[in-house]
Design a protein around this motif. Structure first.
Motif, PDB file in Angstrom:
ATOM      1  N   LYS A 134      48.596  56.992  32.439  1.00 37.09           N
ATOM      2  CA  LYS A 134      49.464  58.050  31.909  1.00 37.09           C
ATOM      3  C   LYS A 134      50.530  57.472  30.984  1.00 37.09           C
ATOM      4  CE  LYS A 134      48.735  61.263  35.654  1.00 37.09           C
ATOM      5  NZ  LYS A 134      49.270  62.023  36.747  1.00 37.09           N
ATOM      6  N   ALA A 135      51.126  56.349  31.388  1.00 33.48           N
ATOM      7  CA  ALA A 135      52.138  55.708  30.546  1.00 33.48           C
ATOM      8  C   ALA A 135      51.519  55.259  29.229  1.00 33.48           C
ATOM      9  CB  ALA A 135      52.773  54.530  31.277  1.00 33.48           C
ATOM     10  N   LEU A 136      50.309  54.725  29.281  1.00 41.05           N
ATOM     11  CA  LEU A 136      49.625  54.315  28.046  1.00 41.05           C
ATOM     12  C   LEU A 136      49.345  55.524  27.154  1.00 41.05           C
ATOM     13  CD1 LEU A 136      47.019  51.673  29.220  1.00 41.05           C
ATOM     14  CD2 LEU A 136      48.937  51.309  27.670  1.00 41.05           C
ATOM     15  N   GLY A 137      48.903  56.614  27.757  1.00 43.43           N
ATOM     16  CA  GLY A 137      48.594  57.813  26.991  1.00 43.43           C
ATOM     17  C   GLY A 137      49.773  58.338  26.200  1.00 43.43           C
ATOM     18  N   ALA A 138      50.977  58.049  26.670  1.00 42.50           N
ATOM     19  CA  ALA A 138      52.190  58.476  25.975  1.00 42.50           C
ATOM     20  C   ALA A 138      52.740  57.382  25.070  1.00 42.50           C
ATOM     21  CB  ALA A 138      53.239  58.887  27.008  1.00 42.50           C
ATOM     22  N   SER A 139      51.945  56.340  24.840  1.00 42.13           N
ATOM     23  CA  SER A 139      52.406  55.178  24.067  1.00 42.13           C
ATOM     24  C   SER A 139      51.751  55.080  22.699  1.00 42.13           C
ATOM     25  CB  SER A 139      52.140  53.889  24.863  1.00 42.13           C
ATOM     26  OG  SER A 139      52.866  53.872  26.056  1.00 42.13           O
ATOM     27  N   GLY A 140      51.468  56.214  22.097  1.00 41.57           N
ATOM     28  CA  GLY A 140      50.931  56.215  20.743  1.00 41.57           C
ATOM     29  C   GLY A 140      49.437  55.948  20.680  1.00 41.57           C
ATOM     30  N   ARG A 141      48.959  55.792  19.452  1.00 42.79           N
ATOM     31  CA  ARG A 141      47.527  55.591  19.205  1.00 42.79           C
ATOM     32  C   ARG A 141      46.994  54.368  19.930  1.00 42.79           C
ATOM     33  NH1 ARG A 141      45.201  52.193  16.215  1.00 42.79           N
ATOM     34  NH2 ARG A 141      47.077  51.648  15.044  1.00 42.79           N
ATOM     35  N   GLU A 142      47.738  53.256  19.858  1.00 47.48           N
ATOM     36  CA  GLU A 142      47.289  52.032  20.531  1.00 47.48           C
ATOM     37  C   GLU A 142      47.227  52.231  22.045  1.00 47.48           C
ATOM     38  OE1 GLU A 142      50.102  52.026  18.586  1.00 47.48           O
ATOM     39  OE2 GLU A 142      49.949  50.417  17.096  1.00 47.48           O
ATOM     40  N   GLY A 143      48.194  52.941  22.572  1.00 54.28           N
ATOM     41  CA  GLY A 143      48.214  53.205  24.004  1.00 54.28           C
ATOM     42  C   GLY A 143      47.022  54.030  24.439  1.00 54.28           C
ATOM     43  N   ALA A 144      46.680  55.034  23.660  1.00 50.05           N
ATOM     44  CA  ALA A 144      45.526  55.875  23.995  1.00 50.05           C
ATOM     45  C   ALA A 144      44.240  55.058  23.967  1.00 50.05           C
ATOM     46  CB  ALA A 144      45.434  57.049  23.020  1.00 50.05           C
ATOM     47  N   GLU A 145      44.130  54.172  22.983  1.00 50.09           N
ATOM     48  CA  GLU A 145      42.945  53.307  22.908  1.00 50.09           C
ATOM     49  C   GLU A 145      42.906  52.349  24.102  1.00 50.09           C
ATOM     50  OE1 GLU A 145      40.847  50.029  19.961  1.00 50.09           O
ATOM     51  OE2 GLU A 145      42.691  51.021  19.307  1.00 50.09           O
ATOM     52  N   ALA A 146      44.033  51.762  24.438  1.00 49.17           N
ATOM     53  CA  ALA A 146      44.108  50.839  25.573  1.00 49.17           C
ATOM     54  C   ALA A 146      43.784  51.557  26.882  1.00 49.17           C
ATOM     55  CB  ALA A 146      45.492  50.198  25.640  1.00 49.17           C
ATOM     56  N   ALA A 147      44.192  52.809  27.003  1.00 48.22           N
ATOM     57  CA  ALA A 147      43.926  53.578  28.222  1.00 48.22           C
ATOM     58  C   ALA A 147      42.430  53.705  28.484  1.00 48.22           C
ATOM     59  CB  ALA A 147      44.574  54.958  28.130  1.00 48.22           C
ATOM     60  N   ARG A 148      41.634  53.796  27.418  1.00 50.30           N
ATOM     61  CA  ARG A 148      40.168  53.860  27.588  1.00 50.30           C
ATOM     62  C   ARG A 148      39.654  52.616  28.311  1.00 50.30           C
ATOM     63  NH1 ARG A 148      38.476  54.056  21.861  1.00 50.30           N
ATOM     64  NH2 ARG A 148      37.032  52.561  22.713  1.00 50.30           N
ATOM     65  N   TYR A 149      40.164  51.465  27.930  1.00 50.17           N
ATOM     66  CA  TYR A 149      39.714  50.217  28.558  1.00 50.17           C
ATOM     67  C   TYR A 149      40.261  50.073  29.978  1.00 50.17           C
ATOM     68  CZ  TYR A 149      38.156  49.106  23.888  1.00 50.17           C
ATOM     69  OH  TYR A 149      37.514  49.160  22.673  1.00 50.17           O
ATOM     70  N   LEU A 150      41.494  50.504  30.183  1.00 47.49           N
ATOM     71  CA  LEU A 150      42.061  50.409  31.523  1.00 47.49           C
ATOM     72  C   LEU A 150      41.309  51.326  32.489  1.00 47.49           C
ATOM     73  CD1 LEU A 150      44.205  48.945  33.160  1.00 47.49           C
ATOM     74  CD2 LEU A 150      45.765  50.853  32.680  1.00 47.49           C
ATOM     75  N   ARG A 151      40.861  52.496  32.000  1.00 51.61           N
ATOM     76  CA  ARG A 151      40.069  53.402  32.840  1.00 51.61           C
ATOM     77  C   ARG A 151      38.770  52.740  33.306  1.00 51.61           C
ATOM     78  NH1 ARG A 151      41.263  57.072  28.952  1.00 51.61           N
ATOM     79  NH2 ARG A 151      42.867  58.548  29.534  1.00 51.61           N
ATOM     80  N   LYS A 152      38.211  51.862  32.494  1.00 51.53           N
ATOM     81  CA  LYS A 152      36.998  51.141  32.879  1.00 51.53           C
ATOM     82  C   LYS A 152      37.300  50.054  33.901  1.00 51.53           C
ATOM     83  CE  LYS A 152      34.713  51.730  28.415  1.00 51.53           C
ATOM     84  NZ  LYS A 152      34.168  51.025  27.242  1.00 51.53           N
ATOM     85  N   LEU A 153      38.476  49.444  33.790  1.00 48.91           N
ATOM     86  CA  LEU A 153      38.816  48.310  34.650  1.00 48.91           C
ATOM     87  C   LEU A 153      39.292  48.716  36.044  1.00 48.91           C
ATOM     88  CD1 LEU A 153      40.672  46.023  32.088  1.00 48.91           C
ATOM     89  CD2 LEU A 153      38.514  45.523  33.262  1.00 48.91           C
ATOM     90  N   LEU A 154      40.126  49.726  36.128  1.00 43.93           N
ATOM     91  CA  LEU A 154      40.764  50.042  37.404  1.00 43.93           C
ATOM     92  C   LEU A 154      39.797  50.306  38.564  1.00 43.93           C
ATOM     93  CD1 LEU A 154      43.909  52.104  36.365  1.00 43.93           C
ATOM     94  CD2 LEU A 154      43.779  49.724  37.143  1.00 43.93           C
ATOM     95  N   PRO A 155      38.689  51.020  38.345  1.00 46.36           N
ATOM     96  CA  PRO A 155      37.779  51.240  39.486  1.00 46.36           C
ATOM     97  C   PRO A 155      37.151  49.943  40.021  1.00 46.36           C
ATOM     98  CG  PRO A 155      37.311  52.786  37.713  1.00 46.36           C
ATOM     99  CD  PRO A 155      38.284  51.785  37.173  1.00 46.36           C
ATOM    100  N   LEU A 156      37.176  48.896  39.223  1.00 46.26           N
ATOM    101  CA  LEU A 156      36.580  47.628  39.634  1.00 46.26           C
ATOM    102  C   LEU A 156      37.492  46.821  40.548  1.00 46.26           C
ATOM    103  CD1 LEU A 156      35.040  46.555  36.221  1.00 46.26           C
ATOM    104  CD2 LEU A 156      33.891  47.670  38.149  1.00 46.26           C
ATOM    105  N   LYS A 157      38.764  47.156  40.578  1.00 42.23           N
ATOM    106  CA  LYS A 157      39.730  46.398  41.380  1.00 42.23           C
ATOM    107  C   LYS A 157      39.340  46.388  42.856  1.00 42.23           C
ATOM    108  CE  LYS A 157      44.712  45.889  42.136  1.00 42.23           C
ATOM    109  NZ  LYS A 157      44.651  45.413  43.495  1.00 42.23           N
ATOM    110  N   THR A 158      39.098  47.543  43.416  1.00 37.53           N
ATOM    111  CA  THR A 158      38.738  47.629  44.831  1.00 37.53           C
ATOM    112  C   THR A 158      37.398  46.947  45.090  1.00 37.53           C
ATOM    113  OG1 THR A 158      40.011  49.650  45.110  1.00 37.53           O
ATOM    114  CG2 THR A 158      38.294  49.222  46.739  1.00 37.53           C
ATOM    115  N   LEU A 159      36.439  47.144  44.196  1.00 38.72           N
ATOM    116  CA  LEU A 159      35.128  46.518  44.373  1.00 38.72           C
ATOM    117  C   LEU A 159      35.242  44.991  44.391  1.00 38.72           C
ATOM    118  CD1 LEU A 159      32.889  48.672  42.001  1.00 38.72           C
ATOM    119  CD2 LEU A 159      32.938  48.696  44.503  1.00 38.72           C
ATOM    120  N   ALA A 160      36.009  44.453  43.461  1.00 43.64           N
ATOM    121  CA  ALA A 160      36.112  42.998  43.345  1.00 43.64           C
ATOM    122  C   ALA A 160      36.953  42.381  44.452  1.00 43.64           C
ATOM    123  CB  ALA A 160      36.699  42.625  41.986  1.00 43.64           C
TER     124      ALA A 160
END
Length: 135
Positions: free
Chosen positions: A76-102
């Protein structure tokens, strides 16, 4: 700007640079882990690289970082951080579900999944570097 609440903390530009340094350190360690054949460690470190890069971006763009136990708040914080933040949020969405698995699941992470996680971490760290350079 995202309001500062119990789930966020104020962050200066200097602090954002420190989070970028941590993100880079985690990313390098993730790459070394993958080269050593340690997919679980590589993924865990890649996730932490992404989280720290997210804090660098939101810190640089908004003067805050996510601090709650729910890492999805960083999205959410990234989504409010401009174009770069929105792009970064896409990658973070891919990473976060892997935390518990790993970190908590007994089943090992595949090398292919680890490679994919590293690619996402590399992208978000590169975005954070670009944002920090623009300060």
């Amino acid at each position: 700007m995202v309001p500062t609440t119990g789930a966020s903390r104020r962050l200066t530009a200097a602090g954002a640079k420190l989070y970028l340094a941590k993100a880079s350190q985690y990313l390098e360690a993730a790459q070394e882990s993958l080269e050593s054949g340690w997919s679980d460690a590589a993924v865990s470190l890649a996730v932490h690289a992404g989280i720290n890069a997210a804090d660098a971006i939101s810190g640089a763009r908004q003067g805050i970082r996510s601090s709650g136990p729910d890492h999805s708040m960083a999205i959410k914080a990234l989504g409010a951080s401009g174009r770069e933040g929105a792009e970064a949020a896409r990658y973070l969405r891919k990473l976060l579900p892997l935390k518990t698995l790993a970190e908590y699941d007994a089943a090992p992470i595949s090398k292919q999944r680890a490679i994919s996680a590293l690619r996402s971490a590399e992208q978000i760290v590169a975005i954070a570097e670009s944002v920090i350079l623009s300060l």
